[in-house]
Scaffold this active site. Structure first.
Site, PDB file in Angstrom:
ATOM      1  N   LYS A 295       9.001   7.461  -5.703  1.00 16.35           N
ATOM      2  CA  LYS A 295       9.154   6.058  -5.302  1.00 16.35           C
ATOM      3  C   LYS A 295       9.522   5.225  -6.518  1.00 16.35           C
ATOM      4  CE  LYS A 295       6.727   2.315  -2.861  1.00 16.35           C
ATOM      5  NZ  LYS A 295       5.487   1.913  -2.159  1.00 16.35           N
TER       6      LYS A 295
ATOM      7  N   SER B 113       5.913  -0.004   2.565  1.00 12.84           N
ATOM      8  CA  SER B 113       7.019  -0.150   1.643  1.00 12.84           C
ATOM      9  C   SER B 113       7.646   1.177   1.193  1.00 12.84           C
ATOM     10  CB  SER B 113       6.542  -0.896   0.392  1.00 12.84           C
ATOM     11  OG  SER B 113       5.557  -0.138  -0.314  1.00 12.84           O
TER      12      SER B 113
ATOM     13  N   SER C   2       1.196   1.207   3.078  1.00  8.68           N
ATOM     14  CA  SER C   2       2.585   1.518   2.714  1.00  8.68           C
ATOM     15  C   SER C   2       2.901   2.989   2.546  1.00  8.68           C
ATOM     16  CB  SER C   2       2.959   0.767   1.434  1.00  8.68           C
ATOM     17  OG  SER C   2       3.076  -0.613   1.688  1.00  8.68           O
TER      18      SER C   2
END
Length: 496
Positions: free
Chosen positions: A78, A159, A183
């Protein structure tokens, strides 16, 4: 032989050790798949050359009998984790050209275990979002589509939407995510994969771009519970550079998952079945999950978490308040974007840099947080939210003290929705975290496991919540649920 990109992490490790294929071949298969599915926009910065170098190093270690737990496994990172020498953007224009001179602890641990970096995965800007539509680098597309509207593009959740989409589309074997209010778990449910938010403090936050420091927690995303357990074992550990990192030994998570759930008590909170707005389809999937665990030998018991209804409101005070403080460092002076014109004062530069660098959702949360922390409102909002947070944590403790071993809930109130469907209404978007936020406020481990397809052919996950630092039990229950559900469906783009 099974297509290399269809292998789980556990299967790939066995194949590598047996010399059935090389880490270089495994990596090349994923790099090719990344090109094929580039339209998903799951990666902000692909790193093919670095991946090839890391894979070659893995093959050398395997040949010497020095393989690590994640040796040769190609993963997505990420783009909130700082990676030495590789651009780290946090999905924001304000960090669009930032190249860190250091490596986050979690990524360091994974590289030390032999993992291979395929690229930096897309995300909502500064991890603020539930759909991956707030990224400055464009939205991520969910590889799943509705059977009745196959042409309609869906969000992957957020997210950590890039990470979830990449794993679901077989363009990464696993991925790191961060979970502040859901998330990891929400996009895992939307994309039909498994995602774990560990206990707060289990994985170091050092080198992760901060959103809300008392809530942010790194965790693994993969296609099976076993793979998540393997990744967590490599990611976790005490870090003296992070004052919130827990000095607790890391157990062998993968060894615990096959112990079964016979004799375990599974709590079913009545507050997670609201009177209004709760989908009968999600309720039916939840009920089926209870039956699966009972059939596996567990006992389900009704429990109450009375302050659950206040969790979302408390979260959207605490998280923006901490964000407003953390994001004050992005001022155009030390690093990142700088917008300045002749004659501008220092204050002008601040305003223009932050105005151009931050997106609408980030600005919204900074404003909310700054307001909540301002003189005259701190006690009314932020302090009260922290008191509610303590009550929510106490509710969970009471449930676990009563003998409950793990709690079962839905992960999300719906399956994946269409792009641009809810982004215009921030409050509606925030409701996507209604089932995940309480766990985050209490700092507990939470696991989302895919269990069924909706009538529209979209994946839906169930969430398991455990005691602090008892990821073993959560993973055990998750494995039992996974085996009973036998979820093998793939996104339509992978069919055939």
């Amino acid at each position: 032989m099974t297509t290399l990109t269809d292998l789980t992490i556990a299967e790939a490790r066995k194949g590598l050790d047996a010399k059935e294929f090389t880490a270089a071949e495994l990596t090349e298969a994923h790099l090719a798949a990344m090109e094929t599915h580039a339209d998903l926009n799951a990666y902000i910065t692909p790193t093919p050359e670095r991946a090839r170098e890391m894979a070659a190093a893995s093959d050398a270690r395997i040949a010497k009998g020095e393989a690590g737990a994640m040796e040769g496994i190609p993963i997505a990172m990420k783009d909130l984790f700082c990676t030495d020498g590789t651009r780290t953007t946090a999905g924001s224009n304000i960090l669009g050209t930032f190249v860190p001179p250091y490596e986050s602890t979690v990524s360091t641990n994974l590289w030390n275990a032999g993992a291979v970096l395929l690229g930096k995965a897309n995300l909502d800007e500064f991890a603020m979002g539930s759909s991956n539509e707030t990224s400055a680098f464009g939205n991520v597309v969910n590889p799943w589509t509705r059977t009745d509207q196959p042409e309609r593009k869906l969000v992957p959740g957020g997210s950590s939407g890039g990470s979830a989409s990449a794993v679901a589309a077989r363009i990464a074997m696993g991925a790191t995510g961060t979970d502040t209010g859901g998330s990891i778990r929400q996009p895992a449910s939307f994309c039909g994969i498994t995602g774990l938010k560990p206990t707060y403090g289990r994985c170091s936050r050092w080198g992760i771009v901060a959103f809300a420091s008392s809530l942010d927690q790194a965790g693994p995303m993969a296609r099976t519970v076993e793979d998540v357990a393997l990744m967590l074992g490599a990611m976790a550990g005490h870090d003296p550079k992070d004052s919130t990192s827990a000095p607790i030994a890391v157990p062998d998570f993968a060894a615990a998952i096959e112990q079964g759930v016979a004799g375990l008590k599974v709590g079913i909170p009545k507050e997670y079945r609201p009177e209004e707005g709760f989908s009968p389809e999600i309720d039916a999937i939840w009920t089926r999950g209870m039956e699966m665990l009972r059939d596996a030998g567990a006992e389900t018991v009704d429990i109450s978490l009375p302050h659950t209804k206040y969790a979302l409101a408390a979260y959207y005070i605490v998280a923006p308040a901490e964000a407003s403080s953390n994001l004050a460092r992005y001022d155009g002076v030390r690093y990142g974007l700088r917008v300045v014109e002749d004659g501008d004062s220092l204050n002008d530069m601040y305003c223009k840099t932050r105005g151009a660098g931050f997106g609408a959702e980030v600005k919204r949360r900074i404003l909310i947080g700054t307001y909540a922390l301002s003189a005259g409102y701190y006690d009314a909002y932020y302090l009260k939210a922290q008191k509610v947070r303590a009550l929510i944590a106490r509710d969970f403790k009471t449930a676990f003290d009563s003998g409950v071993d793990v709690i079962l809930t839905p992960t999300t109130p719906s399956a994946a929705f269409g792009l641009d469907e809810e982004i215009t209404d921030p409050v509606t978007m925030y409701l996507n975290d209604v089932f995940t936020v309480p766990t985050s406020l209490a700092g507990l481990p939470g696991l989302s496991v895919p269990v069924a397809l909706t009538e529209a052919g979209l994946p839906q996950g169930l969430q398991l919540i455990g005691r602090p630092f008892d990821e073993d039990t959560v993973l055990r229950a998750g494995r039992a649920l996974e085996k009973a559900a036998a979820f093998t469906a793939k996104p339509r783009l992978l069919e055939g």
